[in-house]
Write a protein that holds these residues in place. Structure first.
Motif, PDB file in Angstrom:
ATOM      1  N   THR A 196       0.834  -1.198   0.000  1.00  0.00           N
ATOM      2  CA  THR A 196       0.000   0.000   0.000  1.00  0.00           C
ATOM      3  C   THR A 196       0.869   1.249   0.000  1.00  0.00           C
ATOM      4  OG1 THR A 196      -1.670  -1.191   1.241  1.00  0.00           O
ATOM      5  CG2 THR A 196      -1.852   1.204   1.202  1.00  0.00           C
ATOM      6  N   VAL A 199       1.334   6.739   3.703  1.00  0.00           N
ATOM      7  CA  VAL A 199       2.112   6.602   4.942  1.00  0.00           C
ATOM      8  C   VAL A 199       1.762   5.252   5.544  1.00  0.00           C
ATOM      9  CG1 VAL A 199       2.582   7.570   7.202  1.00  0.00           C
ATOM     10  CG2 VAL A 199       2.127   9.095   5.276  1.00  0.00           C
ATOM     11  N   TYR A 201       3.252   1.916   7.836  1.00  0.00           N
ATOM     12  CA  TYR A 201       4.290   1.255   8.631  1.00  0.00           C
ATOM     13  C   TYR A 201       4.493  -0.162   8.114  1.00  0.00           C
ATOM     14  CZ  TYR A 201       4.907   4.905  12.100  1.00  0.00           C
ATOM     15  OH  TYR A 201       5.237   6.080  12.719  1.00  0.00           O
ATOM     16  N   ASN A 209       6.783   6.250   3.108  1.00  0.00           N
ATOM     17  CA  ASN A 209       5.984   7.426   2.781  1.00  0.00           C
ATOM     18  C   ASN A 209       6.128   7.652   1.281  1.00  0.00           C
ATOM     19  OD1 ASN A 209       4.474   9.726   2.841  1.00  0.00           O
ATOM     20  ND2 ASN A 209       5.937  10.946   4.024  1.00  0.00           N
ATOM     21  N   TYR A 252       7.425  10.685  -4.810  1.00  0.00           N
ATOM     22  CA  TYR A 252       8.460  10.486  -3.794  1.00  0.00           C
ATOM     23  C   TYR A 252       8.303   9.100  -3.201  1.00  0.00           C
ATOM     24  CZ  TYR A 252       4.527  12.053  -0.891  1.00  0.00           C
ATOM     25  OH  TYR A 252       3.294  12.212  -0.331  1.00  0.00           O
ATOM     26  N   GLN A 254      10.155   7.188   0.116  1.00  0.00           N
ATOM     27  CA  GLN A 254      11.157   7.278   1.175  1.00  0.00           C
ATOM     28  C   GLN A 254      10.781   6.360   2.325  1.00  0.00           C
ATOM     29  OE1 GLN A 254      10.568  11.435   1.461  1.00  0.00           O
ATOM     30  NE2 GLN A 254       9.227  11.318   3.253  1.00  0.00           N
ATOM     31  N   ARG A 258      10.545   7.639  12.761  1.00  0.00           N
ATOM     32  CA  ARG A 258      10.110   8.823  13.494  1.00  0.00           C
ATOM     33  C   ARG A 258      10.411   8.619  14.969  1.00  0.00           C
ATOM     34  NH1 ARG A 258       4.448  10.009  10.167  1.00  0.00           N
ATOM     35  NH2 ARG A 258       5.503  10.757   8.292  1.00  0.00           N
ATOM     36  N   TYR A 339      15.166  10.295   7.324  1.00  0.00           N
ATOM     37  CA  TYR A 339      14.668  10.039   5.965  1.00  0.00           C
ATOM     38  C   TYR A 339      15.702   9.234   5.172  1.00  0.00           C
ATOM     39  CZ  TYR A 339      11.255  13.888   6.534  1.00  0.00           C
ATOM     40  OH  TYR A 339      10.242  14.708   6.949  1.00  0.00           O
ATOM     41  N   LEU A 501       3.563   7.661  15.777  1.00  0.00           N
ATOM     42  CA  LEU A 501       3.740   9.056  15.398  1.00  0.00           C
ATOM     43  C   LEU A 501       3.311   9.250  13.952  1.00  0.00           C
ATOM     44  CD1 LEU A 501       7.162   9.447  17.112  1.00  0.00           C
ATOM     45  CD2 LEU A 501       5.284  11.025  17.485  1.00  0.00           C
TER      46      LEU A 501
END
Lengths: 501, 52
Positions: A196, A199, A201, A209, A252, A254, A258, A339, A501
């Motif tokens: 997916t 954002v 995890y 992200n 993007y 990346q 966090r 990042y 976060l």
């Protein structure tokens, strides 16, 4: 007086002459008084004189310290005073080598004992320089070892002590050094494959992200035994990231970690380190971001560091001095972000211009104070149990693995809802904000069971240590009856709570 | 493709609005609708997007 050659002699006359001569010669022996004694008067023969018999006589004894007594007549007594540290005198000898007396004196015997002890001691002259150490080189022989350099440790080389620079640094295997949780990618509570975008995890504490990408995947990969990039650290998993930009301007891709609290390392020099390789050679950028939370000051990004990825595992580093946070507005959700920029569209130049088209592999992520990348260690000090607990502060998932494994307990409120309670395994960062769950859940009592159609967080009864959940079923529950939440004949059913976060 | 459904859940304290995100493959995420709205507001379409 006649001579031997005289022919005629007059003996009487001669004897008279002789007698007169003797009398004249011995005249000095005449006279004197009782008690007098003869004394030579000159060096001339037979020149004597009668003198008083007082020659060589002691007329008195005067005693001075350390002697005592004395006198000028009669029997004279002379003594000697005892010696002390304030006066001279006679001293008592002693063989003692331990006496602290100040009035006795050491014998040669005691001196020898002391000498023998001193002779067996290590000479002070063995050391010559500040920091010298002494070590034995054999029976009753020693030598000096000069101080080592800063950071060195005492080691053994050639059978003797020696200062050595520790390979890979000094003892840096301690918990809390590495602020990156799950840096060895050992914990994957959410699964092992993620497709997916947005954002999301993946491995615990690591998120991807992405925006405007194609072919994206974040996958748990397994090291072939013995091939982990750090000798002595047998890593099990690493992260593989694939995908390319579908929009060269706004796309993007990346990976982030966090780190809770933007105060972390604020104003300090820190070093980010990680191992990486890829399916092809190319550039990946890294940078840090101080994020001040929702509504807080604008995120402060560090300069980017260009990392040249190859097809072999290499360790990469970036040293950054994080700015002070003085004057910043810090709100909830503030954090320090790491990042790993695999691909970045041209619209975001502050994140660098990397566009790594291969599959990127990452392992062993560490962020520590200082300008040197030291030995890798997980945040908990290489404790799996500790690392899992650290991860569960942000997210925990209970996949029971049993076909009907039980996850929570509660009471039916209506025929379609059950209020459930479950303890979080560790206090979470904040009150959980979302609930993950799978299909194939049911609530059951001793009579029957009903399949769960939806789950939700009951926010009025949820805190950081205990979660209140609501399970919804189609029908069939009895109000106020107790129910279990359990897997519905599925070993992969789960519930999970997030305070990420 | 994720699918978001908004539902009303009856609780002891009354009705609560929740967002249920269907990730596909039988996996779901549920959260109060206000949490969902906050996340969506913060998920700006840029690399610095955050989740809260």
């Amino acid at each position: 007086m006649p001579t031997p050659t005289d022919l005629v002699t007059d003996l009487p006359a001669d004897f008279e002459v002789f007698g007169q001569a003797v009398d004249s010669t011995m005249a000095d022996l005449k006279g004197g008084t009782t008690g007098q004694i003869l004394s030579k008067n000159s060096n001339t023969d037979m020149d004597f004189i009668w003198i008083a018999n007082d020659q060589g006589d002691i007329t008195g004894v005067t005693a001075t310290s350390p002697l005592t007594g004395g006198g000028t007549s009669g029997a004279i007594t002379v003594g000697i005073q005892a010696a002390s540290t304030s006066q001279s005198g006679a001293v008592q000898l002693t063989d003692s080598t331990s006496s602290t007396s100040t009035t006795t004196a050491a014998t040669p015997n005691s001196m020898k004992s002391s000498y023998d002890l001193a002779n067996a001691a290590i000479p002070k002259s063995t050391v010559t320089t500040n920091g010298d150490l002494i070590y034995g080189t054999g029976s009753s022989t020693v030598t000096r070892l000069g101080i080592g350099s800063s950071g060195q440790v005492l080691s053994v080389s050639g059978g003797v002590p020696a200062w050595a620079t520790p390979s890979g640094g000094s003892n840096t295997f301690y918990a809390g050094k590495n602020k990156v949780i799950n840096g060895d990618f050992g914990i994957w509570q959410r699964g092992s494959s993620f497709l997916t975008t947005g954002v999301v995890y993946c491995a615990d504490r690591f998120l991807t992200n992405t925006g405007s990408v194609s072919g994206f995947s974040a996958v748990q990969s397994t090291f072939t035994a013995g091939t982990a990039p750090v000798s002595g650290y047998e890593g099990q998993f690493y992260l593989d990231i694939a995908g390319t930009l579908s929009n060269a301007s706004t796309g993007y891709l990346q990976v982030e970690q966090r780190i809770e609290n933007v105060r972390t390392f604020a104003g300090q020099t820190v070093t980010l380190s990680f191992w990486a390789k890829g399916s092809t050679s190319g550039i990946v950028n890294t940078l840090l971001g101080q994020n001040f939370g929702a509504g807080g000051s604008t995120e402060v990004l560090s300069a980017t560091s260009s990392q040249s990825i190859t097809t072999s595992w290499q360790r990469f580093t970036q040293t950054v001095t994080l700015p002070s946070i003085a004057g910043k507005t810090i709100n909830a959700g503030n954090m320090l972000k790491i990042y790993f920029v695999k691909n970045m569209g041209s619209s975001y130049p502050t994140y660098g211009s990397s566009n790594y088209t291969g599959t990127l592999s990452i392992w062993g992520v560490q962020l520590e104070a200082g300008s040197t990348a030291t030995d890798f260690v997980t945040a908990s000090g290489n404790s799996y149990q500790g690392e899992l607990a650290m991860c569960q502060r942000y997210y925990w998932r209970n996949t029971t693995g049993a076909a009907y494994g039980r996850m929570a307990w509660g009471i039916a409120d209506t025929s379609t809802t059950v209020y459930l309670t479950v303890n979080n395994p560790v206090p979470m960062r904040v009150i959980p904000t979302s609930l993950d769950y799978s299909s194939n859940l049911r609530v059951s009592d001793t009579v029957g069971n009903q399949a769960v159609t939806a789950m939700s967080l009951n926010t009025n009864f949820t805190d950081a240590q205990l979660a209140g959940l609501t399970a919804t079923v189609a029908s069939g529950l009895t109000q106020n009856r107790s129910y279990f939440l359990e897997a519905n004949n599925s070993t992969t059913s789960y519930i999970g709570l997030s305070a990420e976060l | 493709m994720e699918k978001v459904t908004f539902v009303e859940i009856e609780t002891q304290e009354g009705i609560q609005n929740h967002a249920i995100i269907d990730h596909g493959d039988g996996e779901f995420t549920s959260m109060p609708k206000e949490n969902y709205d906050e996340q969506q507001a913060l998920k700006k379409d840029e690399p610095s997007a955050v989740t809260e």
